[in-house]
Design an enzyme around this catalytic site. Structure first.
Site, mmCIF file in Angstrom:
data_model
loop_
_atom_site.group_PDB
_atom_site.id
_atom_site.type_symbol
_atom_site.label_atom_id
_atom_site.label_comp_id
_atom_site.label_asym_id
_atom_site.label_seq_id
_atom_site.Cartn_x
_atom_site.Cartn_y
_atom_site.Cartn_z
ATOM 1 N N CYS A 130 12.823 0.576 2.937
ATOM 2 C CA CYS A 130 12.106 1.794 2.563
ATOM 3 C C CYS A 130 13.028 2.764 1.831
ATOM 4 C CB CYS A 130 11.597 2.445 3.849
ATOM 5 S SG CYS A 130 11.114 4.141 3.636
HETATM 6 N N1 LIG Z 1 5.321 2.558 6.379
HETATM 7 C C1 LIG Z 1 5.789 3.276 5.395
HETATM 8 O O1 LIG Z 1 6.527 4.230 5.601
HETATM 9 C C2 LIG Z 1 5.419 2.969 3.977
HETATM 10 C C3 LIG Z 1 4.796 1.809 3.661
HETATM 11 N N2 LIG Z 1 4.490 1.501 2.361
HETATM 12 C C4 LIG Z 1 3.801 0.256 2.083
HETATM 13 O O2 LIG Z 1 3.723 0.046 0.702
HETATM 14 C C5 LIG Z 1 2.446 -0.466 0.329
HETATM 15 C C6 LIG Z 1 1.829 0.411 -0.713
HETATM 16 O O3 LIG Z 1 1.371 1.585 -0.086
HETATM 17 P P1 LIG Z 1 0.427 2.627 -0.813
HETATM 18 O O4 LIG Z 1 1.200 3.219 -1.945
HETATM 19 O O5 LIG Z 1 -0.146 3.567 0.159
HETATM 20 O O6 LIG Z 1 -0.745 1.717 -1.289
HETATM 21 P P2 LIG Z 1 -1.350 1.531 -2.700
HETATM 22 O O7 LIG Z 1 -0.266 1.397 -3.700
HETATM 23 O O8 LIG Z 1 -2.316 0.429 -2.554
HETATM 24 O O9 LIG Z 1 -2.091 2.910 -2.907
HETATM 25 C C7 LIG Z 1 -3.322 3.075 -2.353
HETATM 26 C C8 LIG Z 1 -4.113 4.116 -3.118
HETATM 27 O O10 LIG Z 1 -3.830 5.381 -2.549
HETATM 28 C C9 LIG Z 1 -3.289 6.242 -3.539
HETATM 29 N N3 LIG Z 1 -2.134 6.882 -2.957
HETATM 30 C C10 LIG Z 1 -1.061 6.269 -2.428
HETATM 31 N N4 LIG Z 1 -0.192 7.178 -1.989
HETATM 32 C C11 LIG Z 1 -0.752 8.376 -2.249
HETATM 33 C C12 LIG Z 1 -0.346 9.696 -2.049
HETATM 34 N N5 LIG Z 1 0.857 9.958 -1.476
HETATM 35 N N6 LIG Z 1 -1.158 10.690 -2.418
HETATM 36 C C13 LIG Z 1 -2.344 10.433 -2.978
HETATM 37 N N7 LIG Z 1 -2.786 9.202 -3.216
HETATM 38 C C14 LIG Z 1 -2.000 8.184 -2.865
HETATM 39 C C15 LIG Z 1 -2.866 5.363 -4.679
HETATM 40 O O11 LIG Z 1 -3.026 6.073 -5.911
HETATM 41 P P3 LIG Z 1 -1.748 6.423 -6.816
HETATM 42 O O12 LIG Z 1 -0.857 5.214 -6.774
HETATM 43 O O13 LIG Z 1 -2.331 6.701 -8.135
HETATM 44 O O14 LIG Z 1 -1.111 7.632 -6.193
HETATM 45 C C16 LIG Z 1 -3.805 4.221 -4.586
HETATM 46 O O15 LIG Z 1 -4.994 4.484 -5.259
HETATM 47 C C17 LIG Z 1 1.653 -0.591 1.629
HETATM 48 O O16 LIG Z 1 1.729 -1.929 2.069
HETATM 49 C C18 LIG Z 1 2.361 0.320 2.576
HETATM 50 O O17 LIG Z 1 2.295 -0.142 3.918
HETATM 51 C C19 LIG Z 1 4.810 2.358 1.345
HETATM 52 C C20 LIG Z 1 5.462 3.526 1.592
HETATM 53 C C21 LIG Z 1 5.777 3.948 2.946
HETATM 54 N N1 LIG Z 2 8.708 3.172 2.607
HETATM 55 C C1 LIG Z 2 8.399 1.878 2.542
HETATM 56 N N2 LIG Z 2 8.100 1.235 3.684
HETATM 57 C C2 LIG Z 2 7.769 -0.041 3.573
HETATM 58 C C3 LIG Z 2 7.736 -0.715 2.358
HETATM 59 N N3 LIG Z 2 7.348 -1.979 2.575
HETATM 60 C C4 LIG Z 2 7.139 -2.078 3.889
HETATM 61 N N4 LIG Z 2 7.406 -0.915 4.491
HETATM 62 C C5 LIG Z 2 7.337 -0.596 5.913
HETATM 63 O O1 LIG Z 2 8.510 -1.142 6.556
HETATM 64 C C6 LIG Z 2 8.096 -1.874 7.712
HETATM 65 C C7 LIG Z 2 9.121 -2.923 8.103
HETATM 66 O O2 LIG Z 2 10.317 -2.276 8.478
HETATM 67 P P1 LIG Z 2 11.600 -3.048 9.044
HETATM 68 O O3 LIG Z 2 12.559 -1.973 9.383
HETATM 69 O O4 LIG Z 2 11.136 -3.798 10.248
HETATM 70 O O5 LIG Z 2 12.104 -3.953 7.990
HETATM 71 C C8 LIG Z 2 6.766 -2.441 7.287
HETATM 72 O O6 LIG Z 2 5.989 -2.896 8.364
HETATM 73 C C9 LIG Z 2 6.151 -1.245 6.568
HETATM 74 O O7 LIG Z 2 5.557 -0.322 7.438
HETATM 75 C C10 LIG Z 2 8.083 -0.019 1.182
HETATM 76 O O8 LIG Z 2 8.114 -0.551 0.069
HETATM 77 N N5 LIG Z 2 8.414 1.281 1.330
#
Ligand SMILES: NC(=O)C1=CN([C@@H]2O[C@H](COP(=O)(O)OP(=O)(O)OC[C@H]3O[C@@H](n4cnc5c(N)ncnc54)[C@H](OP(=O)(O)O)[C@@H]3O)[C@@H](O)[C@H]2O)C=CC1
Ligand SMILES: Nc1nc2c(ncn2[C@@H]2O[C@H](COP(=O)(O)O)[C@@H](O)[C@H]2O)c(=O)[nH]1
Length: 316
Positions: free
Chosen positions: A175
């Site tokens: 992340c």
């Molecule tokens: N556990 C964690 O801390 C994190 C996990 N992830 C992982 O990365 C993957 C992608 O995640 P994610 O970006 O949500 O999914 P997507 O890229 O599929 O985005 C989903 C939709 O939500 C919108 N969106 C996403 N983030 C925001 C925001 N901050 N504000 C407004 N709209 C938003 C996007 O539009 P647009 O792209 O135009 O904004 C898109 O239309 C997932 O699998 C997720 O679990 C990602 C970051 C943190």
């Molecule tokens: N901020 C982001 N978080 C992400 C992304 N892809 C996955 N994830 C989150 O990390 C955990 C796994 O964490 P680990 O410490 O066990 O390796 C996963 O389940 C998601 O919630 C990303 O691209 N950006």
């Protein structure tokens, strides 16, 4: 006033009197939704961690799994798993491609046993709409929503209809959200707050570095734990093998990495190489043995004992 909050590496669990004669007596199984699983731990729904074969591997061993949601044929996946007599557990997003996948599942008469709504910050209007839609259209599926990191968010997701809530923002190994946006909450605080706020099970997602972190997450109130890097680098993990100077590695990349997205836009994840470690079987056995040991130190025979132990912070 600035609060100090803790991660798994900052805390330890205080031992109680052991009541079993062997660690083998300690039961690590967990009821999660309609099924009981061997362990309260599962591999992250990331393209570099699970694929269809990995999911089948875990399901056959009675471990929970969730397939990732990136360019998959949900109908084919659910049909294959259920035709093999296994449970189907898929991930979805919040956009039109998800609506199309869900419509295709309905048209095929398929209903996955588990659906995970997987977005970076599920405390948002689009997630609410999708959660309500899935609850209405797939009432028999057990719906997991995430991710969130606060009590207020957990309560809202429960109110929207989630059967379980996945907690953990920006604590993952690949992340870069906290670096790029400034947002993150350490896992001990995240899991404790969320688990205390809701009656549905909470999944602690990300930040597992040591095996003992699983016990710490359960002690914080989690019912399940999700881990990515812990399960990366094995034969059964989905990432590609890379050879450098005669040494073998496997790729582990974030779902929001450029590598997964195919473009450099709103990138919040990176790709790393992890040491190639062969078959995953030995790891799964060791994780179970270690958790049995944790339960014995907690003075019990079941996972619930971990909820009764005292947690202390250590000064570094
Ligand atoms: N556990 C964690 O801390 C994190 C996990 N992830 C992982 O990365 C993957 C992608 O995640 P994610 O970006 O949500 O999914 P997507 O890229 O599929 O985005 C989903 C939709 O939500 C919108 N969106 C996403 N983030 C925001 C925001 N901050 N504000 C407004 N709209 C938003 C996007 O539009 P647009 O792209 O135009 O904004 C898109 O239309 C997932 O699998 C997720 O679990 C990602 C970051 C943190
Ligand atoms: N901020 C982001 N978080 C992400 C992304 N892809 C996955 N994830 C989150 O990390 C955990 C796994 O964490 P680990 O410490 O066990 O390796 C996963 O389940 C998601 O919630 C990303 O691209 N950006």
């Amino acid at each position: 006033m600035i609060n100090t909050e803790l991660n798994y590496g900052d805390v330890y669990l205080v031992p109680k009197k052991t009541v079993v004669d062997s660690r083998k007596e300690c039961d690590t199984s967990v009821q999660f939704g309609p099924r009981r699983f061997a362990m309260p731990l599962y591999a992250a729904n990331m393209k570099s961690v699970v694929d269809a074969e990995t999911c089948e591997y875990f399901a056959r061993r009675n471990w929970f799994y969730t397939m990732h949601r990136f360019n998959i044929d949900a109908v084919g996946f659910v049909r294959d798993m259920q035709a093999k007599g296994l449970f189907a557990s898929i991930s979805v997003g919040v956009n039109d491609d998800t609506l199309q996948q869900l419509a295709a599942l309905q048209a095929a008469g398929l209903s996955p046993e588990y659906i995970t709504l997987d977005v970076a910050n599920a405390w948002c209007v689009k997630a609410e709409q999708m959660i309500r839609f899935i609850k209405r259209e797939f009432p028999a599926s057990f719906l997991i929503g995430g991710n969130i990191a606060t009590a207020e968010a957990a309560r809202e997701l429960q109110d929207w209809g989630c059967d379980a809530i996945k907690a953990g923002i920006a604590g993952g190994r690949v992340c870069i959200t906290k670096n790029k946006t400034g947002f993150h909450r350490p896992m001990v605080a995240t899991v404790r707050d969320c688990a205390a706020a809701v009656s549905v099970p909470v999944i602690a997602d990300g930040g597992i570095v040591e095996h003992g972190d699983v016990a710490k997450a359960l002690a914080c109130g989690a019912s399940m734990v999700m881990a990515g890097s812990l399960f990366a680098g094995y034969d059964e993990s989905a990432g590609e093998i890379v050879e450098i100077d005669g040494k073998h590695y496997k790729e582990y990349f974030g779902s929001a990495s450029q590598f997964n997205k195919g473009e450099y836009k709103n990138v919040e994840g990176k790709k790393i190489l992890v040491e190639y470690k062969g078959s995953i079987g030995r790891l799964l056995q060791e994780l179970q043995e270690d958790l049995q040991s944790s339960v014995s130190y907690a003075g019990g025979r079941e996972l619930s004992a971990l909820r009764t132990v005292q947690m202390i912070a250590v000064a570094h």
